[in-house]
Design an enzyme around this catalytic site. Structure first.
Site, PDB file in Angstrom:
ATOM      1  CE1 TYR A 281      -3.703   2.518   0.710  1.00  0.00           C
ATOM      2  CE2 TYR A 281      -2.223   3.359   2.401  1.00  0.00           C
ATOM      3  CZ  TYR A 281      -3.350   3.500   1.622  1.00  0.00           C
ATOM      4  OH  TYR A 281      -4.118   4.631   1.739  1.00  0.00           O
ATOM      5  CE  LYS A 285      -3.298   5.655  -1.420  1.00  0.00           C
ATOM      6  NZ  LYS A 285      -4.303   6.310  -2.295  1.00  0.00           N
ATOM      7  CB  THR A 323     -14.178   6.166   4.523  1.00  0.00           C
ATOM      8  OG1 THR A 323     -12.852   5.602   4.508  1.00  0.00           O
ATOM      9  CG2 THR A 323     -14.082   7.673   4.313  1.00  0.00           C
TER      10      THR A 323
END
Length: 420
Positions: A281, A285, A323
């Site tokens: 991840y 990014k 979220t």
């Protein structure tokens, strides 16, 4: 060694959480929305616009008179999101929906950007062929199109449909993504899921749409007589033709600091053991941030000398946001046996009070979308919102060029479709 990598990445996560908690306090102390002018009458594409930061961004854009295309993976969730957005906009002045669906609160849609952290592919989307909206041509509009960033052919199909629609584009928000799936997953195109969903799919989408915009702008500039008359040779219809400068936003993360591109040939596949989902991840990014900076260098070089109103690319770090994506990530951290006890804590305490609201995060996105190109172009916009610092690795133009060339090769991009 694996344990040192895990320790470093966990420490990085704690550092981001501390910074995020400070920003949450600032959000509460400064609840007034920014003005973010200049969006009325413009058109934006928001990938993953059906949920989370993407949804809040779409809502904020519509409230400021900007038409929005929700680029999403799931039609049903997209339609539901668009219906809610249209109803909200109608209550504050009205919006319409495109594609033969209801207007003023009708059903059109957007999709979730990847769902829970432990789930598979990202959301994306594309534009539907836009119909003229005779009832309220001045109102902002919301539409939906299907796009799956984990399938490169879906990205290309989206770009082709956008080109066929003849619509101009002012803002592309590369928002959709996934975070730390529990297992190493390879897409149908042969790439590690987070690398393709968070980075490579957006790289392809941005290049295709920017090149379309550049060709449209060049063609528009060659037809002054047609622009003046608005009739010679026929009109392409509402929203067609070249508009102002294009702004491309790549959503990155503070976790890019943990990225390691020293073995760049392995990054798209993550074959090198031991595989670490969070490390993958972080790499995605860091790639996103490098691409934003490199694209902006290319766009600035192509801009007229001294013209501050130019196409620009910006990297955006919206923070840790409350979220489904972030909540899913934190909820999967405790052992499974304890989750019936820990889930309520994360749902009712940790996420609401330690993570930013999607609306606050959208303010950071809108700052990056509306600030002058010379202020934010090629920069890393943090949560405040303001231009902030990033890792030294993200400022290496040679690594950025190597990544750019490799990405173009992986996407099999023709020279005419690559920003250069």
């Amino acid at each position: 060694m694996k344990w040192t990598t895990d320790l470093y990445l966990k420490g990085l996560g704690v550092l981001e959480l501390v910074e995020n908690a400070q920003q949450v306090v600032e959000d509460w102390l400064h609840r007034k929305r920014g003005q973010h002018g200049g969006l009325a009458g413009k058109t934006a594409i928001v990938t993953g616009g059906n949920a989370g930061v993407g949804y809040a961004t779409a809502e904020a854009l519509l409230a400021r008179g900007c038409s929005v295309v929700l680029a999403v993976r799931d039609r049903g969730r997209g339609d539901a999101a668009a219906a809610r957005l249209a109803a909200t906009a109608a209550g504050s002045g009205g919006s319409q929906q495109l594609g033969g669906r209801q207007r003023k609160g009708g059903s059109s849609g957007g999709q979730q950007a990847g769902g829970a952290a432990a789930q598979g592919s990202t959301a994306g989307g594309g534009p539907q062929q836009a119909e003229a909206a005779p009832e309220q041509p001045e109102a902002a509009q919301v539409a939906v199109e299907i796009l799956d960033l984990a399938i490169l052919s879906s990205v290309r199909a989206f770009a082709e449909r956008w080109k066929a629609s003849g619509r101009s584009l002012d803002l592309l928000v590369c928002n959709a993504g996934i975070m730390v799936p529990p297992e190493r997953t390879i897409t149908a195109d042969g790439f590690e899921l987070q690398f393709q969903s968070n980075y490579l799919g957006h790289f392809l989408l941005a290049n295709l749409l920017v090149r379309q915009h550049q060709r449209q702008h060049a063609q528009h500039a060659q037809q002054p007589a047609q622009r003046a008359s608005g009739a010679a040779g026929g009109s392409q219809g509402s929203g067609s033709g070249s508009s102002g400068p294009l702004r491309v936003l790549f959503l990155s993360s503070m976790t890019h600091i943990g990225g390691d591109l020293s073995d760049l040939t392995d990054v798209p596949y993550c074959r090198r053991p031991p595989w670490n989902t969070f490390a993958a991840y972080c790499n995605s990014k860091l790639c996103t941030l490098l691409a934003a900076k490199h694209m902006d260098r290319l766009l600035a070089r192509a801009a007229p000398s001294g013209d501050g109103k130019r196409d620009a690319a910006v990297a955006v770090h919206p923070g840790l946001v409350n979220t489904a994506l972030a909540a899913g990530y934190f909820k999967q951290m405790p052992p499974k046996l304890l989750r019936p006890l820990t889930d309520p804590f994360f749902t009712h305490v940790f996420c609401p009070y330690m993570l930013r609201s999607p609306e606050a995060a959208a303010e950071t996105v809108l700052y990056a979308a509306t600030a002058p190109a010379d202020e934010v172009g090629g920069r890393y916009c943090g949560t405040a919102p303001r231009v902030t610092r990033h890792s030294a690795a993200a400022d290496d133009p040679q690594v950025a060029q190597r990544l750019w060339d490799l990405s173009a090769h992986l996407c099999q991009l023709d020279a005419d479709d690559l920003v250069s």
